[in-house]
Design an enzyme around this catalytic site. Sequence first.
Site, PDB file in Angstrom:
ATOM      1  N   SER A 153       0.721  -1.074  -0.034  1.00 40.30           N
ATOM      2  CA  SER A 153      -0.054   0.032   0.076  1.00 40.30           C
ATOM      3  C   SER A 153       0.893   1.186  -0.003  1.00 40.30           C
ATOM      4  O   SER A 153       2.090   1.212   0.345  1.00 40.30           O
ATOM      5  CB  SER A 153      -0.879  -0.017   1.234  1.00 40.30           C
ATOM      6  N   HIS A 154       0.429   2.425  -0.230  1.00 38.54           N
ATOM      7  CA  HIS A 154       1.046   3.689  -0.408  1.00 38.54           C
ATOM      8  C   HIS A 154       1.470   3.881   1.276  1.00 38.54           C
ATOM      9  O   HIS A 154       2.673   4.188   1.533  1.00 38.54           O
ATOM     10  CB  HIS A 154      -0.026   4.782  -0.569  1.00 38.54           C
ATOM     11  N   MET A 155       0.782   3.566   2.254  1.00 42.61           N
ATOM     12  CA  MET A 155       1.110   3.807   3.774  1.00 42.61           C
ATOM     13  C   MET A 155       2.281   2.951   3.785  1.00 42.61           C
ATOM     14  O   MET A 155       3.465   3.147   4.364  1.00 42.61           O
ATOM     15  CB  MET A 155      -0.018   3.374   4.449  1.00 42.61           C
ATOM     16  N   HIS A 164       6.114   6.509  -7.769  1.00 39.21           N
ATOM     17  CA  HIS A 164       5.120   6.101  -6.882  1.00 39.21           C
ATOM     18  C   HIS A 164       3.996   7.193  -6.943  1.00 39.21           C
ATOM     19  O   HIS A 164       2.700   6.860  -7.255  1.00 39.21           O
ATOM     20  CB  HIS A 164       5.598   6.282  -5.554  1.00 39.21           C
ATOM     21  N   ARG A 201       0.111   6.855  -8.237  1.00 41.68           N
ATOM     22  CA  ARG A 201      -0.945   7.237  -7.465  1.00 41.68           C
ATOM     23  C   ARG A 201      -2.135   8.148  -8.198  1.00 41.68           C
ATOM     24  O   ARG A 201      -3.444   7.917  -8.307  1.00 41.68           O
ATOM     25  CB  ARG A 201      -0.402   7.708  -6.182  1.00 41.68           C
TER      26      ARG A 201
END
Lengths: 849, 121
Positions: A509-511, A607, A611
Amino acid sequence: MLGRIRSLLGLAKGSGQEAPPFRTVFKNFKEVLENNNRALEIIADLGDKLGGDYLFDINYIKSAYSDLAGAVYGSIQNFDVLTINRYPQIHEVFSRIDDHIKTLIYDVTPSRGEMVLDYKDITWNMFREVGGKNAALAEMKNYLKLNIPDAFAVTTHAFDAFVAHNGLPEKIGAIRENPDPGALERLRTEIMGGEIPPDLAVALQGAVERIRETFGRDCFLAVRSSAEEEDGDFSFAGQFETVLNVPARSKAVGEAYKKVLASLFSENSVVYHKMHGYRVGDVKMAVGCLVMVDAAKSGVIYSVAPNGDRDILVINSTWGLGTSVVEGQTDADMYMVKKEVEPLVVGTKYGRKDSMVIMREEGGTVKVRPAEEMVGAGTLAEEEVKALAAQAVQIEKHFRRPQDIEWAIDKSGKVFILQSRPLRIPEVVRKDSDRQEEYAEPHGVLMENMGVVVQKGVGAGRVYVVRHPGELDRFPKGSVLVAKFDSSNFVRVMPYVSAIITDTGTPTSHMASLCREFRVPTLVNTGAATRLLQHGQEITLKAGDDGAVVYDGIVRELIEYDDRDLPKMEELFEFRKRRYVLRYISILNLVDPLIDEFTPEGCKTMHDILRFIHEKSVGELVERARYGNDMAKHHMAIKLDLPIPTGIMIVDIGGGLAAGGSAQRATFEQIASVPLKAIVKGMMHPGVWHADAVSLGVNDFISSMMRMPDITTDGRDYAGYNVAVASGEYVNLSIRFGYHFNMLDCYCSDNARNNHVYFRFVGGATDIVKRSRRVELIAAILREYGFNIVTKGDLVIGRLANISRGELEKVLDHIGRLIGYTRQLDAVLNDDSSVERFVRNFLEERYTF
Amino acid sequence: MQGQKIMVIDDEKIVGDMAKLALEQDGFYVETFLNGEPALERLKKEKFDVVVTDLKMKGIDGMEVLRTVKRLYPETKVIMITAFANLDAAIEALRGDVHDFFPKPVKIKELKASIQRALER
């Protein structure tokens, strides 16, 4: 009125370009997802392999990056088709980032041979040209956004040019092996008498002029050494000359420049060279010219206590300029600060500061005696100590090793960082790694063998449960963040969080990528963290190769072990250099889709591009699927037969319904679309779909029953159905009950990364007070399920992404219930307290009014 | 294992640097080389307990390092690391003579475990 609703909903058809059929749109959307996933997996792998646990070589980076670039480019191509080339800028952004990365990977010097470089144009990897000191300062200025004086660097190219112009290479070569003091002195004299080459003189003059334009004609510069090897492996501390308070005029700067160059050939410097295996001529000298800070006080910070205690930092401080502290000539004040998130002053010692160095008006510095009352008084207020400590911690964290920092506070109270370099400290006795279990033993185990480790490490602190993004504003620094869902919003607290533990989430995930970037020990997908860990409870997370354990209480020994026993790969220059490439790959800058920078131009990394594409692709899908009613006319729409009168028609775009059913009607059992089935299941939940009439107020003319198509007839042939465009993993559901318009766009697959829910609700036809209560209620409920919410008047938009299939099905079930629940809500939302009551009822599954 | 001697040969500086830092932490004595020639010179003068070498290098490659080591010190263990693409060929060619193979990137923990096993025998 309806026109307004339509335009608000974006129902009016847009540009003249021919839109492809929805099946094609959906196919492109899926291809975007596939490429994005492949790319994110590669990014996660790069982060892992370049994290210090692996021996890797450039071939790995080259091949992984080539795969990554292919996947990102593939994603861009699908995105172009999907959006009918609405974002052409993304191509330019991609090639720019790609160029940056290739420059790093293929070791092409970013330099074009400039002799003078402004700090804003310096990146960390340019230290060969600008020297370690300049590179570190520029890094702190440009990346950490710390307050560094305006400055420019005179590069090693300028050094080469100066040496060549003055015929010095042979003379340096002659004393390479055997530099006797006399020869060194002659060399220094030649440098001092040397001529600045014409092109360097022009470049210097330009840079000085720019400084004077900004700071006035009377400003002064500090001219400081920044030797090529002064980077970290050897500190060269105090070996070279620094000339302070030089008038910003080319001649004076040129003289100071030569003085600094000459110091490269001082006897001390040469001894130091030899000690580290260098010979005369091996090291080149760059120079930094910084605008002087008229310091009221200044000094030095050791980010680690000299005895090796890493929890304590030490600030030395004196009146005026810091030279006397740096050279140890004055009895400075000393502040010992414990590096808590809220720095804690644990010791203070006031020195007798009977001299101070100040700037002379005509240039240069002078030593004077401070006013009598200042001699024994403390130089720093507690707030200043804390501000300095916080910056020191930030710098240490960024460079990932102890730092020796020079600072100043000017007469207006502004803090400046003047230098930061690695601090060599004695190794402290290491805790025995085999005894980790033993240390932890007295502590109870709260969680074990649960979840997926995203970032290894040990983190301890008080549990702070975050239920929605707003609560991040009150996040206590140093706490352990516990949440149901993972969220890139957490980036706001990343620098202060001790550890993160979530119920759901994935390592791609992005997190997750943010956690790796910030090295925050992180455990996701535990399923039960919010249930097992209590808000306010002290815990320790130990996340390692073989899983994670959460202990009750703070296990200090584990933290110390973690801190000290991991090989400090960051200390290796080659390692930092290679890892630098991740700055253009894995860092996520576009965290929040609602910020202004959420544009193609705002993308700074691969990234970011992914996104951006994902967010806009979902938007595109939602936009297109809105024409579900048109599709219902052109495609075979099948009526959904349910025990409740939803009036839903299904347009099956592939796998939405089980094969072999009737061509006109479908039952609940025949729904094969995972998200649609979950929503409908929720709608059918006992008690949710009220048939009972609800008494209406005079201002309401909405009934609890569906009203159609009368109120929607505005001359266009609106079919008036509730339409679900569905595939096996996807649904776009448009539902209209009376004046409420609800739209739900959802992708629900086995890959959590792909999944999203977009929820949109618009209502009307009731008085404004009730409307706002309804918005409040829906927003409050969705937040509980982890949605990011935006409200505008009577519109609620909720977004949720990166959630596992099982979790998402549960959320959709509740959203189905919410759709039923809100149908007649206005009529009963009689006062503000009723909002809270109905939210509570809903969350406790009491659906009757 | 205090003081046991490990040699690491790889034409990329980062591999040797990282290996040295990680292995020294466990108490090994480590020397690193960027190519085979000086490494073999050094080996002629002194015996190492384990040699970790890259397979593909300019000049003297990993195969030649292996042959020389085995000739000089049959009991010295050689661990070969290589780009992933070359792995199968390497395993085939060197079966028997080599203590272990690893494709790069190599997990440091696994390399350490392998060195441990090499020293136990």
